[in-house]
Design a protein around this motif. Structure first.
Motif, PDB file in Angstrom:
ATOM      1  N   ARG A  20       0.833  -1.208   0.000  1.00  0.00           N
ATOM      2  CA  ARG A  20       0.000   0.000   0.000  1.00  0.00           C
ATOM      3  C   ARG A  20       0.866   1.256   0.000  1.00  0.00           C
ATOM      4  N   TYR A  21       2.040   1.158  -0.569  1.00  0.00           N
ATOM      5  CA  TYR A  21       2.937   2.328  -0.612  1.00  0.00           C
ATOM      6  C   TYR A  21       2.370   3.377  -1.578  1.00  0.00           C
ATOM      7  N   PRO A  22       2.696   4.643  -1.350  1.00  0.00           N
ATOM      8  CA  PRO A  22       2.178   5.683  -2.245  1.00  0.00           C
ATOM      9  C   PRO A  22       2.597   5.398  -3.687  1.00  0.00           C
TER      10      PRO A  22
ATOM     11  N   MET B 100      15.104  -7.561   2.628  1.00  0.00           N
ATOM     12  CA  MET B 100      15.888  -6.403   3.077  1.00  0.00           C
ATOM     13  C   MET B 100      17.333  -6.599   2.629  1.00  0.00           C
ATOM     14  N   PRO B 101      18.035  -5.502   2.359  1.00  0.00           N
ATOM     15  CA  PRO B 101      19.443  -5.676   1.984  1.00  0.00           C
ATOM     16  C   PRO B 101      20.250  -6.188   3.170  1.00  0.00           C
ATOM     17  N   ASN B 102      21.249  -6.941   2.848  1.00  0.00           N
ATOM     18  CA  ASN B 102      22.102  -7.502   3.895  1.00  0.00           C
ATOM     19  C   ASN B 102      23.180  -6.470   4.264  1.00  0.00           C
ATOM     20  N   VAL B 103      22.742  -5.410   4.958  1.00  0.00           N
ATOM     21  CA  VAL B 103      23.670  -4.344   5.340  1.00  0.00           C
ATOM     22  C   VAL B 103      23.621  -4.212   6.860  1.00  0.00           C
TER      23      VAL B 103
ATOM     24  N   VAL C 288      15.433   6.539  -0.172  1.00  0.00           N
ATOM     25  CA  VAL C 288      14.824   5.346  -0.766  1.00  0.00           C
ATOM     26  C   VAL C 288      15.933   4.482  -1.359  1.00  0.00           C
ATOM     27  N   ILE C 289      15.951   3.216  -0.979  1.00  0.00           N
ATOM     28  CA  ILE C 289      16.917   2.274  -1.568  1.00  0.00           C
ATOM     29  C   ILE C 289      16.154   1.370  -2.530  1.00  0.00           C
ATOM     30  N   GLY C 290      16.565   1.371  -3.787  1.00  0.00           N
ATOM     31  CA  GLY C 290      15.931   0.479  -4.766  1.00  0.00           C
ATOM     32  C   GLY C 290      15.132   1.242  -5.807  1.00  0.00           C
ATOM     33  N   THR C 291      15.355   0.858  -7.070  1.00  0.00           N
ATOM     34  CA  THR C 291      14.679   1.528  -8.191  1.00  0.00           C
ATOM     35  C   THR C 291      14.087   0.504  -9.158  1.00  0.00           C
ATOM     36  N   GLY C 292      13.452  -0.537  -8.599  1.00  0.00           N
ATOM     37  CA  GLY C 292      12.657  -1.456  -9.416  1.00  0.00           C
ATOM     38  C   GLY C 292      11.267  -0.849  -9.596  1.00  0.00           C
ATOM     39  N   ALA C 293      10.304  -1.689 -10.009  1.00  0.00           N
ATOM     40  CA  ALA C 293       8.963  -1.178 -10.299  1.00  0.00           C
ATOM     41  C   ALA C 293       8.332  -0.507  -9.071  1.00  0.00           C
TER      42      ALA C 293
ATOM     43  N   VAL D 106      10.206   2.892  -8.374  1.00  0.00           N
ATOM     44  CA  VAL D 106       9.873   3.897  -9.400  1.00  0.00           C
ATOM     45  C   VAL D 106       8.491   4.510  -9.130  1.00  0.00           C
ATOM     46  N   GLN D 107       7.511   3.664  -8.798  1.00  0.00           N
ATOM     47  CA  GLN D 107       6.172   4.198  -8.488  1.00  0.00           C
ATOM     48  C   GLN D 107       6.216   5.062  -7.229  1.00  0.00           C
ATOM     49  N   LEU D 108       6.885   4.552  -6.210  1.00  0.00           N
ATOM     50  CA  LEU D 108       6.942   5.251  -4.922  1.00  0.00           C
ATOM     51  C   LEU D 108       7.653   6.596  -5.041  1.00  0.00           C
TER      52      LEU D 108
ATOM     53  N   ARG E 200      21.126   0.999  -7.498  1.00  0.00           N
ATOM     54  CA  ARG E 200      22.230   0.093  -7.821  1.00  0.00           C
ATOM     55  C   ARG E 200      22.268  -0.163  -9.324  1.00  0.00           C
ATOM     56  N   THR E 201      21.084  -0.477  -9.893  1.00  0.00           N
ATOM     57  CA  THR E 201      21.015  -0.751 -11.332  1.00  0.00           C
ATOM     58  C   THR E 201      19.910   0.088 -11.960  1.00  0.00           C
ATOM     59  N   PRO E 202      20.228   0.922 -12.943  1.00  0.00           N
ATOM     60  CA  PRO E 202      19.147   1.660 -13.605  1.00  0.00           C
ATOM     61  C   PRO E 202      18.276   0.735 -14.435  1.00  0.00           C
TER      62      PRO E 202
ATOM     63  N   SER F 111      14.675  -7.511 -20.220  1.00  0.00           N
ATOM     64  CA  SER F 111      15.189  -8.730 -19.587  1.00  0.00           C
ATOM     65  C   SER F 111      14.926  -8.685 -18.088  1.00  0.00           C
ATOM     66  N   LYS F 112      14.658  -7.477 -17.567  1.00  0.00           N
ATOM     67  CA  LYS F 112      14.108  -7.324 -16.226  1.00  0.00           C
ATOM     68  C   LYS F 112      12.715  -6.754 -16.426  1.00  0.00           C
ATOM     69  N   ARG F 113      11.874  -6.925 -15.454  1.00  0.00           N
ATOM     70  CA  ARG F 113      10.517  -6.387 -15.553  1.00  0.00           C
ATOM     71  C   ARG F 113      10.593  -4.875 -15.819  1.00  0.00           C
TER      72      ARG F 113
ATOM     73  N   PHE G 138      12.829   1.003   2.105  1.00  0.00           N
ATOM     74  CA  PHE G 138      13.470  -0.092   1.376  1.00  0.00           C
ATOM     75  C   PHE G 138      12.530  -0.548   0.261  1.00  0.00           C
ATOM     76  N   ALA G 139      12.931  -0.239  -0.966  1.00  0.00           N
ATOM     77  CA  ALA G 139      12.168  -0.727  -2.137  1.00  0.00           C
ATOM     78  C   ALA G 139      13.032  -1.806  -2.771  1.00  0.00           C
ATOM     79  N   THR G 140      13.471  -2.729  -1.912  1.00  0.00           N
ATOM     80  CA  THR G 140      14.530  -3.667  -2.302  1.00  0.00           C
ATOM     81  C   THR G 140      14.006  -5.027  -2.759  1.00  0.00           C
ATOM     82  N   GLY G 141      12.716  -5.115  -2.995  1.00  0.00           N
ATOM     83  CA  GLY G 141      12.188  -6.284  -3.677  1.00  0.00           C
ATOM     84  C   GLY G 141      11.904  -7.481  -2.785  1.00  0.00           C
ATOM     85  N   PHE G 142      11.844  -8.633  -3.430  1.00  0.00           N
ATOM     86  CA  PHE G 142      11.304  -9.835  -2.792  1.00  0.00           C
ATOM     87  C   PHE G 142      12.176 -11.054  -3.097  1.00  0.00           C
TER      88      PHE G 142
ATOM     89  N   SER H   3      17.893 -10.755 -12.561  1.00  0.00           N
ATOM     90  CA  SER H   3      16.557 -10.327 -12.143  1.00  0.00           C
ATOM     91  C   SER H   3      15.966 -11.297 -11.132  1.00  0.00           C
ATOM     92  N   TRP H   4      14.810 -10.908 -10.593  1.00  0.00           N
ATOM     93  CA  TRP H   4      14.108 -11.852  -9.705  1.00  0.00           C
ATOM     94  C   TRP H   4      13.525 -13.012 -10.493  1.00  0.00           C
ATOM     95  N   PHE H   5      13.329 -12.835 -11.809  1.00  0.00           N
ATOM     96  CA  PHE H   5      12.875 -13.964 -12.638  1.00  0.00           C
ATOM     97  C   PHE H   5      13.853 -15.133 -12.504  1.00  0.00           C
TER      98      PHE H   5
HETATM   99  O1  N01 Z   1      11.673  -5.174  -6.598  1.00  0.00           O
HETATM  100  P1  N01 Z   1      12.873  -5.331  -7.640  1.00  0.00           P
HETATM  101  P2  N01 Z   1      10.343  -4.294  -6.756  1.00  0.00           P
HETATM  102  N1  N01 Z   1      21.401  -2.622  -2.049  1.00  0.00           N
HETATM  103  O2  N01 Z   1      13.580  -6.565  -7.224  1.00  0.00           O
HETATM  104  C1  N01 Z   1      17.545  -2.819  -5.336  1.00  0.00           C
HETATM  105  C2  N01 Z   1       6.144  -6.304  -9.228  1.00  0.00           C
HETATM  106  N2  N01 Z   1       5.577  -4.967  -9.082  1.00  0.00           N
HETATM  107  O3  N01 Z   1       9.602  -4.417  -5.476  1.00  0.00           O
HETATM  108  O4  N01 Z   1      18.512  -4.048  -9.640  1.00  0.00           O
HETATM  109  C3  N01 Z   1      20.957  -1.726  -2.928  1.00  0.00           C
HETATM  110  O5  N01 Z   1      12.434  -5.220  -9.013  1.00  0.00           O
HETATM  111  C4  N01 Z   1      17.618  -3.504  -6.676  1.00  0.00           C
HETATM  112  O6  N01 Z   1      18.845  -3.236  -7.314  1.00  0.00           O
HETATM  113  P3  N01 Z   1      19.391  -4.265  -8.458  1.00  0.00           P
HETATM  114  C5  N01 Z   1       6.899  -6.373 -10.535  1.00  0.00           C
HETATM  115  O7  N01 Z   1       6.734  -7.618 -11.113  1.00  0.00           O
HETATM  116  C6  N01 Z   1       4.465  -4.697  -9.797  1.00  0.00           C
HETATM  117  O8  N01 Z   1      10.638  -2.957  -7.242  1.00  0.00           O
HETATM  118  O9  N01 Z   1      19.230  -5.640  -7.884  1.00  0.00           O
HETATM  119  N3  N01 Z   1      19.926  -1.906  -3.733  1.00  0.00           N
HETATM  120  C7  N01 Z   1      16.398  -2.898  -7.361  1.00  0.00           C
HETATM  121  O10 N01 Z   1      16.665  -1.619  -7.824  1.00  0.00           O
HETATM  122  C8  N01 Z   1       8.310  -6.124 -10.089  1.00  0.00           C
HETATM  123  O11 N01 Z   1       9.277  -6.586 -10.992  1.00  0.00           O
HETATM  124  C9  N01 Z   1       3.916  -3.456  -9.736  1.00  0.00           C
HETATM  125  O12 N01 Z   1      20.783  -3.880  -8.658  1.00  0.00           O
HETATM  126  C10 N01 Z   1      19.292  -3.077  -3.643  1.00  0.00           C
HETATM  127  C11 N01 Z   1      15.407  -2.816  -6.209  1.00  0.00           C
HETATM  128  O13 N01 Z   1      16.169  -2.774  -5.006  1.00  0.00           O
HETATM  129  C12 N01 Z   1       8.327  -6.841  -8.776  1.00  0.00           C
HETATM  130  O14 N01 Z   1       7.069  -6.529  -8.201  1.00  0.00           O
HETATM  131  C13 N01 Z   1       4.501  -2.472  -8.966  1.00  0.00           C
HETATM  132  C14 N01 Z   1      19.696  -4.065  -2.739  1.00  0.00           C
HETATM  133  C15 N01 Z   1      14.480  -3.990  -6.158  1.00  0.00           C
HETATM  134  O15 N01 Z   1      13.776  -4.069  -7.334  1.00  0.00           O
HETATM  135  C16 N01 Z   1       9.410  -6.443  -7.822  1.00  0.00           C
HETATM  136  O16 N01 Z   1       9.557  -5.035  -7.860  1.00  0.00           O
HETATM  137  C17 N01 Z   1       5.618  -2.787  -8.239  1.00  0.00           C
HETATM  138  C18 N01 Z   1      20.802  -3.803  -1.925  1.00  0.00           C
HETATM  139  N4  N01 Z   1      21.258  -4.711  -1.058  1.00  0.00           N
HETATM  140  C19 N01 Z   1       6.153  -4.032  -8.300  1.00  0.00           C
HETATM  141  N5  N01 Z   1      18.867  -5.109  -2.881  1.00  0.00           N
HETATM  142  C20 N01 Z   1       2.722  -3.170 -10.540  1.00  0.00           C
HETATM  143  O17 N01 Z   1       2.649  -2.173 -11.167  1.00  0.00           O
HETATM  144  C21 N01 Z   1      17.986  -4.783  -3.843  1.00  0.00           C
HETATM  145  N6  N01 Z   1      18.246  -3.548  -4.299  1.00  0.00           N
HETATM  146  C22 N01 Z   1       1.628  -4.142 -10.591  1.00  0.00           C
END
Ligand code: N01
Length: 546
Positions: free
Chosen positions: A62-64, A161-164, A194-199, A202-204, A220-222, A339-341, A389-393, A504-506
């Motif tokens: 439920r993040y903004p 969470m990042p292993n920091v 904010v740490i992390g620039t995945g989907a 980017v929205q947040l 870390r990765t554009p 190649s990444k989402r 932490f937008a560091t994914g799953f 990628s997480w894929f």
């Molecule tokens: O997670 P991500 P997400 N130190 O894994 C960085 C779905 N989704 O939650 O790329 C520093 O994509 C990491 O860096 P890097 C969608 O399928 C859907 O954003 O690994 N940075 C990356 O930038 C999406 O693909 C919607 O180098 C660290 C970010 O954190 C999936 O969820 C909306 C780090 C993680 O990006 C996951 O997206 C949102 C560290 N130790 C998401 N560890 C819809 O619109 C990680 N990162 C439906």
């Protein structure tokens, strides 16, 4: 038909607990529909849900700025014409609050809540061979048993969470996008990192940049982010959508990823450079994933073809960011487009033109520790009021690994999958009878517009259980050769794909220590559906039924 009233013994302590025909883990989109279908079959069912409400992904994230990137009208359930006609999606790409409301509306409309136990995180699921039943225990000690165990735990539900070092010393507020608090964080005027620039990031980032005092983004990765082009759905369009649901869902059944977008049958190199550029401009101006899933057919298989579009996107990024040095950091170069989402955005790059926003490239200056007031990189110390932490799953298998699932002979599912998942159809794994993994690893629903494909999963499992009951079978388990063949086939689906080229997480590559292997199914939705139908038509070929 089965007795639909659960039999109760002691539900905590050492007794077997409540007895059901089926237990479902998770009350997200998939679990809700599975409950609905099994009830129709006359089964007694209990859903265990860790959250306090329904919605799964749309409950936790439920993040903004969280919103669909599938067209809203392609995302809702298709099983009820009445539901389709009475629900008005307000935007083409609906936001989290509306999505959560929708799933609550569905739960109420179909009276689903009475079979859901909320605030109940499943800790263990153990298969009792002699009784042919699954024994579940929640973290708070509640126990229950069922013949069938069906997981609907989601693809992206184990936040990472990042292993920091040092998080335990941090004194400000912090949270993960995937565990966003119900009481919104007040970010107005605050110093936010904010740490992390995945989907999610980017929205947040795009949303909170409108109100924070100062924002520091640690990248870390554009990524190749592309415009979403969201807008409200006007009355006229609403009517058209409601009149055309059959065509919309038919299209989704025919496309590679269960969306309304079809790959263009042409190769990048079949057209002139001018035509190609015009086509790229065209798809760029269209909403949603058209740029990814409606691109030339070879953009995802040929690096040379991909390069042409990747460079097009890089130029789009450069054109939007005023400072060329910042633009350079935002331009992806280490992986092919798609190649990444692909994150879809609505003003993301312009955020970096704001005076109060700073982009830190973690490849140049890695984070060394979290401090009581913020964090330290190799060169600089930052102070924040809030750290996000937008560091994914730990994707696809992560939610399974967090439950102690043990099958025949006490074998752990986590141990079995340590070198990568082994499954048949992504729906079962040898040694785990009567366990169905909806939208699990290797399942066609993972690489898909999830509701479209999870409906297929749910209907398949429901038909399978119906078949078992009609034929007096009490136990179903995938056969070893079928599992081996499917697991090899999953690898084949990605053999020519550029998906292999990104961390990628894929690929499980975003989780430290996880085996790098493809976790989804890239054969496309129609092929997956056809295979599942064929298996069912042949009396569940590849499964041992007893
Ligand atoms: O997670 P991500 P997400 N130190 O894994 C960085 C779905 N989704 O939650 O790329 C520093 O994509 C990491 O860096 P890097 C969608 O399928 C859907 O954003 O690994 N940075 C990356 O930038 C999406 O693909 C919607 O180098 C660290 C970010 O954190 C999936 O969820 C909306 C780090 C993680 O990006 C996951 O997206 C949102 C560290 N130790 C998401 N560890 C819809 O619109 C990680 N990162 C439906």
């Amino acid at each position: 038909m089965a007795n639909t009233t659960p039999q109760t013994s002691s539900t905590t302590g050492t007794g077997p607990g409540e007895q059901f025909d089926a237990i479902i883990i998770g009350a997200g989109l998939t679990g809700l529909y599975q409950l609905y279908k099994l009830r129709q079959l006359g089964l007694s069912v209990r859903v265990y849900e860790a959250g306090s409400g329904v919605g799964g992904t749309w409950y936790w994230n439920r993040y903004p700025g969280a919103r669909f990137d599938s067209e809203s009208y392609s995302y809702g359930y298709s099983f009820s014409e009445e539901l389709l006609q009475e629900w008005d999606w307000k935007e083409h790409f609906s936001g989290q609050p509306e999505n959560e409301r929708y799933l609550n509306y569905v739960a109420d409309k179909f009276d689903l809540r009475r079979d859901i136990q909320f605030n109940a995180r499943v800790a263990s699921a153990l298969y009792d061979e002699r009784a042919n039943r699954w024994q579940l225990q929640t973290e708070d000690g509640h126990r229950a048993q069922a013949q069938f165990l069906i997981t609907a735990v989601g693809v992206l539900s184990a936040p990472q969470m990042p292993n920091v070092a040092g998080l335990d010393t941090y004194t400000g507020e912090w949270c993960h996008t995937g565990l966003w608090p119900k009481t919104p964080l007040n970010l107005a005027g605050k110093r936010v990192g904010v740490i992390g620039t995945g989907a999610s990031g980017v929205q947040l980032i795009t949303e909170i940049a409108k109100e924070v005092g100062h924002l520091t983004v640690f990248q870390r990765t554009p990524n190749y982010c592309a415009p979403l082009h969201n807008k409200p759905i006007d009355e006229e369009t609403q009517k058209k959508i409601k009149a055309s649901y059959p065509e919309i869902f038919k299209k989704c059944r025919e496309t590679f990823a269960g969306m309304i977008h079809h790959f263009d049958p042409r190769s990048v190199f079949e057209v002139s450079a001018e035509e190609r550029e015009a086509f790229y401009e065209q798809i760029w101006s269209e909403p949603g994933f058209r740029k990814w899933l409606g691109n030339f057919r070879d953009v995802m298989s040929s690096k040379e073809a991909n390069d042409t579009f990747a460079e097009f996107v890089r130029n789009k990024i450069r054109a939007r960011v005023k400072d060329p040095a910042v633009a350079n950091k935002l331009v992806p170069t280490n992986h092919p487009f798609g190649s990444k989402r692909v994150p879809l955005e609505s003003g993301y790059y312009e955020v970096y033109n704001q005076d109060n926003v700073v982009l830190v490239d973690l490849k140049e200056t890695p984070i060394t520790r979290i401090t009581p007031k913020g964090l330290k990189t190799s060169t600089t110390e930052y102070e924040f009021d809030v750290l996000i932490f937008a560091t994914g799953f730990d994707a696809v298998t992560g939610a399974f690994n967090r439950i102690n699932i043990r099958g025949v002979g006490g074998q752990g599912l986590k141990d079995k999958w340590a070198d990568g998942p082994r499954t048949y159809l992504g729906i079962q794994s040898v040694g785990f009878p009567n366990l169905f993994t909806l939208v699990g690893p290797h399942n066609g629903a993972t690489f898909c517009n999830i509701p479209r494909c999870s409906e297929q999963n749910v209907e398949w499992v429901t038909d399978c259980i119906r078949y078992m009951r009609e034929h007096n079978h009490g136990r179903i388990e995938a056969k070893l050769d079928a599992e081996g063949a499917w697991t090899a086939h999953v690898a084949d689906t990605i053999a020519d794909s550029l998906l292999l080229q990104a961390d990628s997480w894929f690929m499980g590559a975003n989780t430290p220590g996880k085996k790098r292997t493809f976790l989804m199914y890239a054969g496309g939705t129609p092929a997956y559906r056809a295979k599942c139908d064929e298996v069912a038509a042949k009396g569940y070929e590849g499964f041992a039924l007893q």
